[in-house]
Design an enzyme around this catalytic site. Structure first.
Site, PDB file in Angstrom:
ATOM      1  N   HIS A  65       1.513 -16.730  50.459  1.00 28.68           N
ATOM      2  CA  HIS A  65       2.282 -15.888  51.377  1.00 28.68           C
ATOM      3  C   HIS A  65       1.806 -15.890  52.719  1.00 28.68           C
ATOM      4  O   HIS A  65       0.486 -16.299  53.120  1.00 28.68           O
ATOM      5  CB  HIS A  65       2.272 -14.626  50.967  1.00 28.68           C
ATOM      6  CG  HIS A  65       3.301 -14.366  49.831  1.00 28.68           C
ATOM      7  ND1 HIS A  65       3.222 -13.500  48.754  1.00 28.68           N
ATOM      8  CD2 HIS A  65       4.407 -15.024  49.288  1.00 28.68           C
ATOM      9  CE1 HIS A  65       3.968 -13.729  47.649  1.00 28.68           C
ATOM     10  NE2 HIS A  65       5.057 -14.483  48.138  1.00 28.68           N
ATOM     11  N   ASP A  67       1.238 -13.858  55.344  1.00 31.41           N
ATOM     12  CA  ASP A  67       0.293 -13.074  55.874  1.00 31.41           C
ATOM     13  C   ASP A  67      -1.256 -13.576  55.356  1.00 31.41           C
ATOM     14  O   ASP A  67      -2.168 -12.782  55.641  1.00 31.41           O
ATOM     15  CB  ASP A  67       0.414 -11.858  55.484  1.00 31.41           C
ATOM     16  CG  ASP A  67       0.581 -11.383  54.078  1.00 31.41           C
ATOM     17  OD1 ASP A  67       1.180 -12.337  53.319  1.00 31.41           O
ATOM     18  OD2 ASP A  67       0.355 -10.210  53.586  1.00 31.41           O
ATOM     19  N   HIS A  68      -1.553 -14.867  54.460  1.00 25.90           N
ATOM     20  CA  HIS A  68      -2.571 -15.021  53.962  1.00 25.90           C
ATOM     21  C   HIS A  68      -2.966 -16.438  54.379  1.00 25.90           C
ATOM     22  O   HIS A  68      -3.989 -16.924  54.411  1.00 25.90           O
ATOM     23  CB  HIS A  68      -2.582 -15.123  52.317  1.00 25.90           C
ATOM     24  CG  HIS A  68      -2.445 -13.529  52.021  1.00 25.90           C
ATOM     25  ND1 HIS A  68      -3.661 -13.026  51.141  1.00 25.90           N
ATOM     26  CD2 HIS A  68      -1.429 -12.955  51.922  1.00 25.90           C
ATOM     27  CE1 HIS A  68      -3.248 -11.742  51.006  1.00 25.90           C
ATOM     28  NE2 HIS A  68      -1.952 -11.699  51.171  1.00 25.90           N
ATOM     29  N   ASP A 212      -3.535 -11.029  45.987  1.00 24.48           N
ATOM     30  CA  ASP A 212      -2.385 -10.101  45.637  1.00 24.48           C
ATOM     31  C   ASP A 212      -2.170 -10.126  44.143  1.00 24.48           C
ATOM     32  O   ASP A 212      -1.932 -11.346  43.807  1.00 24.48           O
ATOM     33  CB  ASP A 212      -1.126 -10.199  46.664  1.00 24.48           C
ATOM     34  CG  ASP A 212      -1.515 -10.076  48.038  1.00 24.48           C
ATOM     35  OD1 ASP A 212      -2.628 -10.014  48.560  1.00 24.48           O
ATOM     36  OD2 ASP A 212      -0.735 -10.028  48.915  1.00 24.48           O
ATOM     37  N   HIS A 270      -5.599  -4.812  51.794  1.00 22.99           N
ATOM     38  CA  HIS A 270      -4.368  -5.003  51.668  1.00 22.99           C
ATOM     39  C   HIS A 270      -3.339  -4.009  51.618  1.00 22.99           C
ATOM     40  O   HIS A 270      -2.635  -3.565  50.989  1.00 22.99           O
ATOM     41  CB  HIS A 270      -3.942  -6.004  50.628  1.00 22.99           C
ATOM     42  CG  HIS A 270      -2.673  -6.941  50.800  1.00 22.99           C
ATOM     43  ND1 HIS A 270      -1.250  -6.370  50.289  1.00 22.99           N
ATOM     44  CD2 HIS A 270      -2.456  -8.132  51.120  1.00 22.99           C
ATOM     45  CE1 HIS A 270      -0.639  -7.308  50.599  1.00 22.99           C
ATOM     46  NE2 HIS A 270      -1.063  -8.349  51.227  1.00 22.99           N
TER      47      HIS A 270
END
Lengths: 311, 311
Positions: A65, A67-68, A212, A270
């Site tokens: 993803h 955001d990673h 996540d 997170h």
């Protein structure tokens, strides 16, 4: 061995929390830093720390993803621009990381002064040398998301110098053999066992950093007896159904993993930007603590020491 | 019409200056914002401004170096995540931008709630509607680097209401025709020319934003009579040879372009991190001013108004 949180937010950057990145600082152990995830502006966050990009030896990506991973091309290019190290950087992650990085570097005509290699993540031992072992395992996040268990190998006990001095030998290469715990022949033909001249060995530490994920027993396996567990907590307790829908965890679910795995410390990251005020964050922390007492909500730039084990 | 600098540094982010991005705010003119370049953490910079990502209608990329494009995937994804606008976003730039963005979105499984389209840059008119025309031209930067000339079309003069009231007509659709400068038949069969009932037209503004470049006459063409020229100045005066080697410009070279193009104002950006102190920046500004007086060194977050022309 210290952990520095470079980004503790979820999904999108916010003023208070950047997107995910965690630096495991192994400066004492191997003079290097291992990065876990690299959201956009990770290199910007690093500007406000004492971390030197040239020290970054390995980058572990939990999942793809944005955001990673969106900070990877910039960090990798700047590490080259800053110079100072020609050592290879290894990037571990699910299939796709290499294509993302290589496409970005190719299109932007970025030429690196160091070698970069990619290792595609699978369940099992991902890396091992004489100091560390890293075990990966798939979690439950809709797309491939991995957790990493970093196992420091036990350190041999210290040489018992005073006891050695009683033997008819002089300091030299033989000391190293004894230190290694080997059997050694003395000048008079007798044998001694190196192990008898060593103090108690020092138990290595275990740090588990998860991508996540929903609540899953795989997390418990990865975190078993860890000195530190870093787990996501995108939602507050009570939002379990929402967490499940979005393949995320709540504070209490993360704390339950910590409890079942019998870890020493839990850090939650997170954190959704819906939780902003100090009160809201305190409440998340209380929820986790109600299940596993040694829980803490991480914040950008907090640094956590992982103390050496006594024996 | 205002310009906001979101990043004014060169190559790598620094504490004082982020990598390149410039927002042309056309809020009064068309309720939208046009972005020029999008270095890493442009979306982070935007968090500290009043700019709303959903207002971003067009993104013009000057060239594909990482410090000008690595913020695209994050900004484009977050604009979707934030919701609020399903309008198409158009990204203009050299061949490669589309592959970079699409690969990034695909690998990170980012699904947009709006349509995105890509227009590959070539010399000539890149975009035109009733309000604006954007002309692109290749500069001299080793790799394809474009300059953009944004031309606002002249605004028709205001309707001379008092003069109209002397005619035997009532307010209604006929007013719009007169406002458009059309010929109109009155009830008594006579004709009037709309142009006679309009004040002087208002000259449109010209903003020229150039990508990284050596000193080149193409810049003069793009900047001719511009209200505002934004030009890079990676090096100080005296470093012309260095600037040439790295395909960049010095302060004085940029100011010479401004002077030859007879622009109203010059703003210098893409300032190397070797110039950090206030004194060093003042010195760069003095160098530019010695050639073209209305020069200024940009800084992150400065906002520059481009006033309407009188007639």
């Amino acid at each position: 061995m210290k952990v520095m949180f470079l980004g503790t937010g979820a999904g999108m950057p916010a003023k208070a929390r950047n997107v995910t990145s965690i630096a495991l600082q192994l400066l004492e152990e191997r003079q290097t830093i291992w990065l876990f995830d690299c959201g956009e502006a990770t290199q910007h966050q690093i500007l406000h720390t004492s971390i030197k990009p040239r020290k970054i030896e390995k980058i572990f990506i939990t999942h793809l993803h944005g955001d990673h991973i969106y900070g990877l091309p910039g960090l990798i290019s700047s590490r080259s621009f800053l110079g100072g190290s020609n050592d290879t950087v290894t990037v571990y992650g699910p299939k796709g990381v290499e294509e993302f990085v290589q496409t970005s570097l190719l299109i932007s005509k970025s030429h690196l002064t160091y070698n970069i290699q990619f290792v595609e993540c699978t369940d099992g031992v991902l890396f091992e040398d004489e100091q560390f072992k890293v075990i990966a395992k798939k979690l439950d996040h809709g797309i491939d998301s991995y957790g990493y268990r970093v196992v420091e190998k036990d350190l041999p006990g210290a040489l018992l110098i005073e006891k050695l001095k009683e033997l008819p030998i002089r300091p030299g290469p033989i000391y190293q053999k004894i230190k290694n715990g080997e059997q050694v022949m003395l000048d008079d033909g007798t044998y001694i066992n190196g192990q008898d001249f060593l103090g108690p060995s020092q138990k290595g530490r275990i740090i588990t950093i998860l991508g996540d994920t929903r609540y899953t027993t795989s997390s418990v396996e990865l975190a078993k007896n860890a000195d530190l567990l870093i787990h996501e907590a995108t939602f507050a307790a009570g939002d379990e159904s929402l967490a499940s829908d979005y393949y995320h965890s709540t504070t209490k679910q993360a704390a339950t993993i910590a409890k079942l795995a019998d870890v020493k410390k839990l850090l939650l990251t997170h954190i959704s930007s819906r939780y902003q005020t100090e009160d809201e964050i305190k409440q998340l922390e209380r929820e986790a603590k109600s299940v596993f007492f040694n829980s803490e909500i991480a914040a950008d730039f907090i640094e956590v020491d992982i103390p050496k084990n006594r024996h």
